[in-house]
Design an enzyme around this catalytic site. Sequence first.
Site, PDB file in Angstrom:
ATOM      1  N   SER A  81       0.831  -1.224   0.000  1.00  0.00           N
ATOM      2  CA  SER A  81       0.000   0.000   0.000  1.00  0.00           C
ATOM      3  C   SER A  81       0.857   1.263   0.000  1.00  0.00           C
ATOM      4  O   SER A  81       0.547   2.236  -0.704  1.00  0.00           O
ATOM      5  CB  SER A  81      -0.957   0.000   1.193  1.00  0.00           C
ATOM      6  OG  SER A  81      -0.282  -0.230   2.398  1.00  0.00           O
TER       7      SER A  81
ATOM      8  N   HIS B 254      -1.911  -8.901   1.910  1.00  0.00           N
ATOM      9  CA  HIS B 254      -1.599  -7.640   2.607  1.00  0.00           C
ATOM     10  C   HIS B 254      -2.760  -7.339   3.576  1.00  0.00           C
ATOM     11  O   HIS B 254      -3.098  -8.162   4.410  1.00  0.00           O
ATOM     12  CB  HIS B 254      -1.358  -6.564   1.540  1.00  0.00           C
ATOM     13  CG  HIS B 254      -0.814  -5.258   2.038  1.00  0.00           C
ATOM     14  ND1 HIS B 254      -0.189  -5.099   3.245  1.00  0.00           N
ATOM     15  CD2 HIS B 254      -0.811  -4.008   1.463  1.00  0.00           C
ATOM     16  CE1 HIS B 254       0.183  -3.830   3.404  1.00  0.00           C
ATOM     17  NE2 HIS B 254      -0.194  -3.142   2.337  1.00  0.00           N
TER      18      HIS B 254
ATOM     19  N   HIS C 101       5.598 -12.767   7.373  1.00  0.00           N
ATOM     20  CA  HIS C 101       5.832 -11.387   6.963  1.00  0.00           C
ATOM     21  C   HIS C 101       7.011 -11.339   6.003  1.00  0.00           C
ATOM     22  O   HIS C 101       7.932 -12.145   6.110  1.00  0.00           O
ATOM     23  CB  HIS C 101       6.115 -10.484   8.173  1.00  0.00           C
ATOM     24  CG  HIS C 101       5.874  -9.044   7.885  1.00  0.00           C
ATOM     25  ND1 HIS C 101       6.823  -8.239   7.319  1.00  0.00           N
ATOM     26  CD2 HIS C 101       4.759  -8.290   8.021  1.00  0.00           C
ATOM     27  CE1 HIS C 101       6.316  -7.028   7.148  1.00  0.00           C
ATOM     28  NE2 HIS C 101       5.059  -7.036   7.560  1.00  0.00           N
TER      29      HIS C 101
ATOM     30  N   ARG D  18       2.939  -5.056  16.749  1.00  0.00           N
ATOM     31  CA  ARG D  18       1.543  -4.610  16.588  1.00  0.00           C
ATOM     32  C   ARG D  18       0.590  -5.719  17.041  1.00  0.00           C
ATOM     33  O   ARG D  18      -0.534  -5.453  17.442  1.00  0.00           O
ATOM     34  CB  ARG D  18       1.273  -4.207  15.125  1.00  0.00           C
ATOM     35  CG  ARG D  18       2.175  -3.076  14.631  1.00  0.00           C
ATOM     36  CD  ARG D  18       2.002  -2.846  13.143  1.00  0.00           C
ATOM     37  NE  ARG D  18       2.336  -4.035  12.357  1.00  0.00           N
ATOM     38  CZ  ARG D  18       2.162  -4.143  11.046  1.00  0.00           C
ATOM     39  NH1 ARG D  18       1.649  -3.128  10.358  1.00  0.00           N
ATOM     40  NH2 ARG D  18       2.493  -5.238  10.400  1.00  0.00           N
TER      41      ARG D  18
ATOM     42  N   ASP E 180      -2.398  -8.575  11.690  1.00  0.00           N
ATOM     43  CA  ASP E 180      -3.761  -8.998  11.349  1.00  0.00           C
ATOM     44  C   ASP E 180      -4.238 -10.196  12.165  1.00  0.00           C
ATOM     45  O   ASP E 180      -5.437 -10.498  12.181  1.00  0.00           O
ATOM     46  CB  ASP E 180      -3.825  -9.340   9.852  1.00  0.00           C
ATOM     47  CG  ASP E 180      -3.427  -8.144   9.004  1.00  0.00           C
ATOM     48  OD1 ASP E 180      -3.951  -7.056   9.257  1.00  0.00           O
ATOM     49  OD2 ASP E 180      -2.588  -8.295   8.103  1.00  0.00           O
TER      50      ASP E 180
HETATM   51  N1  HAX Z   1       0.990 -19.830   5.784  1.00  0.00           N
HETATM   52  C1  HAX Z   1       1.393 -20.764   4.911  1.00  0.00           C
HETATM   53  N2  HAX Z   1       2.456 -20.608   4.124  1.00  0.00           N
HETATM   54  C2  HAX Z   1       3.159 -19.487   4.262  1.00  0.00           C
HETATM   55  C3  HAX Z   1       2.826 -18.489   5.184  1.00  0.00           C
HETATM   56  C4  HAX Z   1       1.676 -18.686   5.961  1.00  0.00           C
HETATM   57  N3  HAX Z   1       1.239 -17.779   6.818  1.00  0.00           N
HETATM   58  N4  HAX Z   1       3.725 -17.491   5.096  1.00  0.00           N
HETATM   59  C5  HAX Z   1       4.591 -17.833   4.141  1.00  0.00           C
HETATM   60  N5  HAX Z   1       4.256 -19.046   3.624  1.00  0.00           N
HETATM   61  C6  HAX Z   1       4.876 -19.755   2.518  1.00  0.00           C
HETATM   62  C7  HAX Z   1       4.799 -18.915   1.259  1.00  0.00           C
HETATM   63  O1  HAX Z   1       3.511 -19.033   0.655  1.00  0.00           O
HETATM   64  C8  HAX Z   1       5.915 -19.497   0.449  1.00  0.00           C
HETATM   65  O2  HAX Z   1       5.473 -20.717  -0.087  1.00  0.00           O
HETATM   66  P1  HAX Z   1       5.915 -21.227  -1.565  1.00  0.00           P
HETATM   67  O3  HAX Z   1       7.415 -21.278  -1.518  1.00  0.00           O
HETATM   68  O4  HAX Z   1       5.256 -22.538  -1.710  1.00  0.00           O
HETATM   69  O5  HAX Z   1       5.418 -20.192  -2.510  1.00  0.00           O
HETATM   70  C9  HAX Z   1       6.975 -19.792   1.509  1.00  0.00           C
HETATM   71  O6  HAX Z   1       6.257 -19.914   2.744  1.00  0.00           O
HETATM   72  C10 HAX Z   1       8.033 -18.712   1.652  1.00  0.00           C
HETATM   73  O7  HAX Z   1       7.394 -17.487   1.876  1.00  0.00           O
HETATM   74  P2  HAX Z   1       8.085 -16.351   2.774  1.00  0.00           P
HETATM   75  O8  HAX Z   1       9.334 -15.938   2.082  1.00  0.00           O
HETATM   76  O9  HAX Z   1       8.194 -16.819   4.173  1.00  0.00           O
HETATM   77  O10 HAX Z   1       6.990 -15.199   2.762  1.00  0.00           O
HETATM   78  P3  HAX Z   1       6.818 -14.004   1.706  1.00  0.00           P
HETATM   79  O11 HAX Z   1       7.769 -12.927   2.108  1.00  0.00           O
HETATM   80  O12 HAX Z   1       6.876 -14.499   0.320  1.00  0.00           O
HETATM   81  O13 HAX Z   1       5.332 -13.563   2.002  1.00  0.00           O
HETATM   82  C11 HAX Z   1       3.466 -13.038   3.361  1.00  0.00           C
HETATM   83  C12 HAX Z   1       4.977 -12.844   3.151  1.00  0.00           C
HETATM   84  C13 HAX Z   1       3.015 -12.093   4.462  1.00  0.00           C
HETATM   85  C14 HAX Z   1       2.740 -12.685   2.071  1.00  0.00           C
HETATM   86  C15 HAX Z   1       3.200 -14.522   3.752  1.00  0.00           C
HETATM   87  O14 HAX Z   1       3.844 -14.785   4.984  1.00  0.00           O
HETATM   88  C16 HAX Z   1       1.737 -14.857   3.841  1.00  0.00           C
HETATM   89  O15 HAX Z   1       1.145 -15.212   2.825  1.00  0.00           O
HETATM   90  N6  HAX Z   1       1.123 -14.754   5.065  1.00  0.00           N
HETATM   91  C17 HAX Z   1      -0.310 -14.969   5.230  1.00  0.00           C
HETATM   92  C18 HAX Z   1      -1.100 -13.755   4.773  1.00  0.00           C
HETATM   93  C19 HAX Z   1      -0.927 -12.602   5.734  1.00  0.00           C
HETATM   94  O16 HAX Z   1      -1.067 -12.728   6.941  1.00  0.00           O
HETATM   95  N7  HAX Z   1      -0.650 -11.398   5.185  1.00  0.00           N
HETATM   96  C20 HAX Z   1      -0.505 -10.171   5.974  1.00  0.00           C
HETATM   97  C21 HAX Z   1       0.937  -9.742   6.146  1.00  0.00           C
HETATM   98  C22 HAX Z   1       1.093  -8.480   6.961  1.00  0.00           C
HETATM   99  C23 HAX Z   1       0.443  -7.342   6.251  1.00  0.00           C
HETATM  100  O17 HAX Z   1       0.849  -6.879   5.207  1.00  0.00           O
HETATM  101  N8  HAX Z   1      -0.643  -6.902   6.779  1.00  0.00           N
HETATM  102  O18 HAX Z   1      -1.425  -6.060   6.107  1.00  0.00           O
END
Ligand code: HAX
Length: 434
Positions: free
Chosen positions: A241, A271, A318, A327, A373
């Site tokens: 964002s 996000h 994250h 947070r 979240d």
């Molecule tokens: N559950 C399951 N798998 C997860 C995970 C979770 N909560 N977090 C990461 N992973 C997985 C990824 O999908 C990725 O899998 P693949 O290799 O199969 O694609 C692997 O672990 C490596 O990912 P990462 O490097 O640890 O995480 P990223 O930096 O790529 O992504 C995210 C960060 C926040 C998008 C991710 O942790 C996620 O999808 N979390 C769940 C959604 C969430 O809570 N989002 C909010 C984040 C905070 C925010 O912005 N708030 O607004």
Amino acid sequence: MEALKKKFADKALPMAGQIKQFVKEHGNTVIGDITIDKVYGGMKSMIGLVTETSKLDPEEGIRFRGLTIPELREKLPRAVGGFEPLPEGLFLLMLLGEVPTQEEVFALSKMLSERAEVPAHVFAALDALPKTTHPMTQFSIGVLACRTESVFGAAYDKGLNKKDYWNATFEDSINLIAKLPRIAAYIYRRTYFNDDHIAPDPSLDWAANFAKMLGYDTLDMKRLMRLYLTIHADHEGGNVSAHATHLVGSALSDAYYSFSAGMNGLAGPLHGLANQEVIKWLYQLQDEIGTKSPTKEQISDYVKKTLSEGKVIPGYGHAVLRKTDPRFSVQQDFYRRYIGQDDLCETVQLVYEVVPGILEATGKVKNPWPNVDAHSGALLVHYGFTQYDFYTVLFGVSRSLGVLAQLIWDRALNHPIERPGSVTTEWMMKKAGL
Ligand code: HAX
């Protein structure tokens, strides 16, 4: 407003000159490496942006102009008789780089009340949408419909000197921050309460007035809203964002266009939408197991099932953080301090005890800990705010404080149009010697 603008200009405008000189003298200093995995990996930890308002440390969490969340809670001015900081104070801290006085914060609250009126055509544009339209879609459309009010847009049409970009952006940003609670509350009341709208109370602070217009005129909700709108305000510049707002703004698109773009990014489930996904996921857990108080074993089975279906555990992980998000911790503290006993909040705690170990065991999740979240929805549900597909709008109203403070800085510092290079996979492979 003029005093606030002068304070900002005295700080920011000399800095623009200093940066020019700094870049001239030190522009060749190398600050990082670009590797193929970084480019394919979403540019994580690749420094590519300058953001003045806040800085995220992977181990420690966010600092706003050097202050942690517990420090904000201690140092920022509060409402009279209030226990949580006023988000207006955080906006001033991010904008000016110093903790504001109580008088400065109250003056900003008053200014926001005075500028809160939303033109009728914005409500008409929202009324044209089916009530089933997701609240974030409505929110983004509401912001764009408000663009008729852009001071920057009107001034640029007439011919605006570069030196005055920041001034017009300042006006737009304050006006937009002032109007957002009204737009958001309108969406909430039309979507879930059959258009039974609640008039604003200009004597209240920004967060308390928002809570009131949403329909929660209680001390509990005012307190929660003040904290909520403070902790979601900013998370340095690279999150979707903030980055989208900054990127679109770099084309000199005004605050309305830029913020709306940021909100379209916040609406993604990886996000900001994660806050609604957490509650949806917890409700599904309760339904599937048939209890409002699941055990750790039941939660553990449900987490494993979610993962086996190729889904993420919302609220966990994250892109930058490598520890429990402060947070999240401050919301735990809020729960313990003001609520004490609630089934859903207790489940959030058990999920926290179960999920990190399971995510760690996958061997691929870089951060198994909860983010902001994971907790926010449960607190809202406790106070009766159960319409979880609206939660990201609350996040969006808060996020305006950080991204718009930064947008003002962007224009004051004369940041240029953003235009990174891109290459094809064929190019990458050749570069790797294949
Ligand atoms: N559950 C399951 N798998 C997860 C995970 C979770 N909560 N977090 C990461 N992973 C997985 C990824 O999908 C990725 O899998 P693949 O290799 O199969 O694609 C692997 O672990 C490596 O990912 P990462 O490097 O640890 O995480 P990223 O930096 O790529 O992504 C995210 C960060 C926040 C998008 C991710 O942790 C996620 O999808 N979390 C769940 C959604 C969430 O809570 N989002 C909010 C984040 C905070 C925010 O912005 N708030 O607004």
